[in-house]
Scaffold this active site. Structure first.
Site, PDB file in Angstrom:
ATOM      1  N   ASN A  45      24.273 -58.688   5.673  1.00  0.00           N
ATOM      2  CA  ASN A  45      22.852 -58.885   5.404  1.00  0.00           C
ATOM      3  C   ASN A  45      22.638 -60.233   4.726  1.00  0.00           C
ATOM      4  O   ASN A  45      23.437 -60.669   3.897  1.00  0.00           O
ATOM      5  CB  ASN A  45      22.247 -57.730   4.584  1.00  0.00           C
ATOM      6  CG  ASN A  45      22.972 -57.437   3.283  1.00  0.00           C
ATOM      7  OD1 ASN A  45      24.168 -57.656   3.165  1.00  0.00           O
ATOM      8  ND2 ASN A  45      22.244 -56.928   2.307  1.00  0.00           N
ATOM      9  N   GLU A  47      19.676 -62.073   2.760  1.00  0.00           N
ATOM     10  CA  GLU A  47      18.350 -61.877   2.153  1.00  0.00           C
ATOM     11  C   GLU A  47      17.624 -63.203   1.970  1.00  0.00           C
ATOM     12  O   GLU A  47      18.195 -64.276   2.139  1.00  0.00           O
ATOM     13  CB  GLU A  47      18.516 -61.131   0.819  1.00  0.00           C
ATOM     14  CG  GLU A  47      19.115 -59.750   1.040  1.00  0.00           C
ATOM     15  CD  GLU A  47      19.102 -58.878  -0.205  1.00  0.00           C
ATOM     16  OE1 GLU A  47      18.941 -59.398  -1.325  1.00  0.00           O
ATOM     17  OE2 GLU A  47      19.258 -57.642  -0.026  1.00  0.00           O
ATOM     18  N   SER A  49      14.168 -65.070  -0.389  1.00  0.00           N
ATOM     19  CA  SER A  49      13.264 -64.920  -1.535  1.00  0.00           C
ATOM     20  C   SER A  49      11.915 -64.345  -1.119  1.00  0.00           C
ATOM     21  O   SER A  49      11.202 -63.766  -1.927  1.00  0.00           O
ATOM     22  CB  SER A  49      13.067 -66.269  -2.229  1.00  0.00           C
ATOM     23  OG  SER A  49      12.569 -67.208  -1.299  1.00  0.00           O
ATOM     24  N   TYR A  51      11.673 -61.903   0.741  1.00  0.00           N
ATOM     25  CA  TYR A  51      12.050 -60.505   1.028  1.00  0.00           C
ATOM     26  C   TYR A  51      11.885 -60.168   2.513  1.00  0.00           C
ATOM     27  O   TYR A  51      12.800 -59.703   3.157  1.00  0.00           O
ATOM     28  CB  TYR A  51      11.249 -59.499   0.185  1.00  0.00           C
ATOM     29  CG  TYR A  51      11.650 -59.449  -1.275  1.00  0.00           C
ATOM     30  CD1 TYR A  51      12.074 -60.585  -1.952  1.00  0.00           C
ATOM     31  CD2 TYR A  51      11.604 -58.255  -1.984  1.00  0.00           C
ATOM     32  CE1 TYR A  51      12.443 -60.536  -3.287  1.00  0.00           C
ATOM     33  CE2 TYR A  51      11.971 -58.191  -3.336  1.00  0.00           C
ATOM     34  CZ  TYR A  51      12.389 -59.344  -3.976  1.00  0.00           C
ATOM     35  OH  TYR A  51      12.763 -59.292  -5.296  1.00  0.00           O
ATOM     36  N   CYS A  56      19.095 -57.896   8.456  1.00  0.00           N
ATOM     37  CA  CYS A  56      20.109 -56.860   8.223  1.00  0.00           C
ATOM     38  C   CYS A  56      21.455 -57.278   8.833  1.00  0.00           C
ATOM     39  O   CYS A  56      21.508 -58.077   9.782  1.00  0.00           O
ATOM     40  CB  CYS A  56      19.694 -55.545   8.878  1.00  0.00           C
ATOM     41  SG  CYS A  56      18.256 -54.752   8.144  1.00  0.00           S
ATOM     42  N   GLU A  58      23.412 -55.571  10.731  1.00  0.00           N
ATOM     43  CA  GLU A  58      23.573 -55.148  12.128  1.00  0.00           C
ATOM     44  C   GLU A  58      22.965 -56.179  13.081  1.00  0.00           C
ATOM     45  O   GLU A  58      23.549 -56.531  14.109  1.00  0.00           O
ATOM     46  CB  GLU A  58      22.885 -53.803  12.371  1.00  0.00           C
ATOM     47  CG  GLU A  58      23.441 -52.655  11.554  1.00  0.00           C
ATOM     48  CD  GLU A  58      22.751 -52.467  10.209  1.00  0.00           C
ATOM     49  OE1 GLU A  58      22.360 -53.476   9.588  1.00  0.00           O
ATOM     50  OE2 GLU A  58      22.604 -51.318   9.785  1.00  0.00           O
ATOM     51  N   CYS A  98      16.934 -51.969  13.364  1.00  0.00           N
ATOM     52  CA  CYS A  98      18.282 -52.258  13.885  1.00  0.00           C
ATOM     53  C   CYS A  98      18.688 -51.269  14.973  1.00  0.00           C
ATOM     54  O   CYS A  98      19.345 -51.640  15.940  1.00  0.00           O
ATOM     55  CB  CYS A  98      19.299 -52.278  12.752  1.00  0.00           C
ATOM     56  SG  CYS A  98      19.129 -53.758  11.720  1.00  0.00           S
TER      57      CYS A  98
HETATM   58  N1  THU Z   1      20.093 -53.586   5.150  1.00  0.00           N
HETATM   59  C1  THU Z   1      20.957 -53.836   6.168  1.00  0.00           C
HETATM   60  O1  THU Z   1      21.660 -54.851   6.174  1.00  0.00           O
HETATM   61  N2  THU Z   1      21.004 -52.942   7.196  1.00  0.00           N
HETATM   62  C2  THU Z   1      20.239 -51.825   7.293  1.00  0.00           C
HETATM   63  O2  THU Z   1      20.276 -51.147   8.296  1.00  0.00           O
HETATM   64  C3  THU Z   1      19.373 -51.445   6.178  1.00  0.00           C
HETATM   65  C4  THU Z   1      19.247 -52.429   5.083  1.00  0.00           C
HETATM   66  C5  THU Z   1      20.025 -54.549   4.050  1.00  0.00           C
HETATM   67  C6  THU Z   1      18.727 -55.293   3.950  1.00  0.00           C
HETATM   68  C7  THU Z   1      18.675 -55.677   2.493  1.00  0.00           C
HETATM   69  O3  THU Z   1      19.349 -56.902   2.333  1.00  0.00           O
HETATM   70  C8  THU Z   1      19.462 -54.586   1.796  1.00  0.00           C
HETATM   71  O4  THU Z   1      20.169 -53.889   2.813  1.00  0.00           O
HETATM   72  C9  THU Z   1      18.616 -53.611   1.020  1.00  0.00           C
HETATM   73  O5  THU Z   1      17.608 -53.095   1.811  1.00  0.00           O
END
Ligand code: THU
Length: 140
Positions: A45, A47, A49, A51, A56, A58, A98
């Site tokens: 994942n 991220e 700033s 949000y 993700c 996947e 995803c």
């Molecule tokens: N996240 C994933 O990488 N995959 C998912 O299927 C669900 C959530 C990540 C996104 C974010 O960086 C963190 O998990 C918290 O939501």
């Protein structure tokens, strides 16, 4: 998939997770996709700033595969949990976006593995996690 393939894919997901960029949630996710060519693509994942611009793990792995021309997904392994915790306490299931995204390239028969460790894992078909998927057939 045989036992060796499953374990290898989970190991790759853990390796992908080490690259997670998650300063906002502190929740680190790794994914690994096996394609029909035999290649494995790792993701984490990433991220942001804002949000909302977060990607993700996947979809990160999926984009790496597709952008290299590998568009037939056989399986994905996913691992996730708090960045600083030693052991994973929960299974990290793929989010709805995803599930839909990988369905485009894996179809309903794709294998989805969620794991807390090499031996502690659950194995699904994507059709179990995304029943009645929206597909290209839906818009024909
Ligand atoms: N996240 C994933 O990488 N995959 C998912 O299927 C669900 C959530 C990540 C996104 C974010 O960086 C963190 O998990 C918290 O939501």
């Amino acid at each position: 998939m045989n036992e060796e393939d499953i374990q290898n894919l989970i190991l790759n997901a853990f390796e992908g997770r080490t690259k997670s960029y998650c300063p906002y949630s502190g929740y680190a996710v790794g994914a690994a996709i096996l394609t029909s060519s035999g290649e494995i693509y790792r993701g984490c994942n990433v991220e942001n700033s804002s949000y909302g611009a977060t990607i993700c793990a996947e979809r990160c792995a999926a984009l790496k595969a597709v952008s290299e021309g590998d568009k037939e997904f056989k399986a994905i392994a996913i691992v996730g949990g708090l960045k600083d915790s030693k052991e994973l306490t929960d299974f990290a299931y793929p989010c709805g976006i995803c599930r839909q995204f990988i369905s485009e390239f894996g179809g309903s028969d794709m294998t989805v593995i969620v794991a807390r460790s090499i031996d502690d894992r659950k194995v699904y078909k994507l059709s179990e996690l995304l029943p009645e998927a929206f597909t290209s057939d839906s818009i024909r």
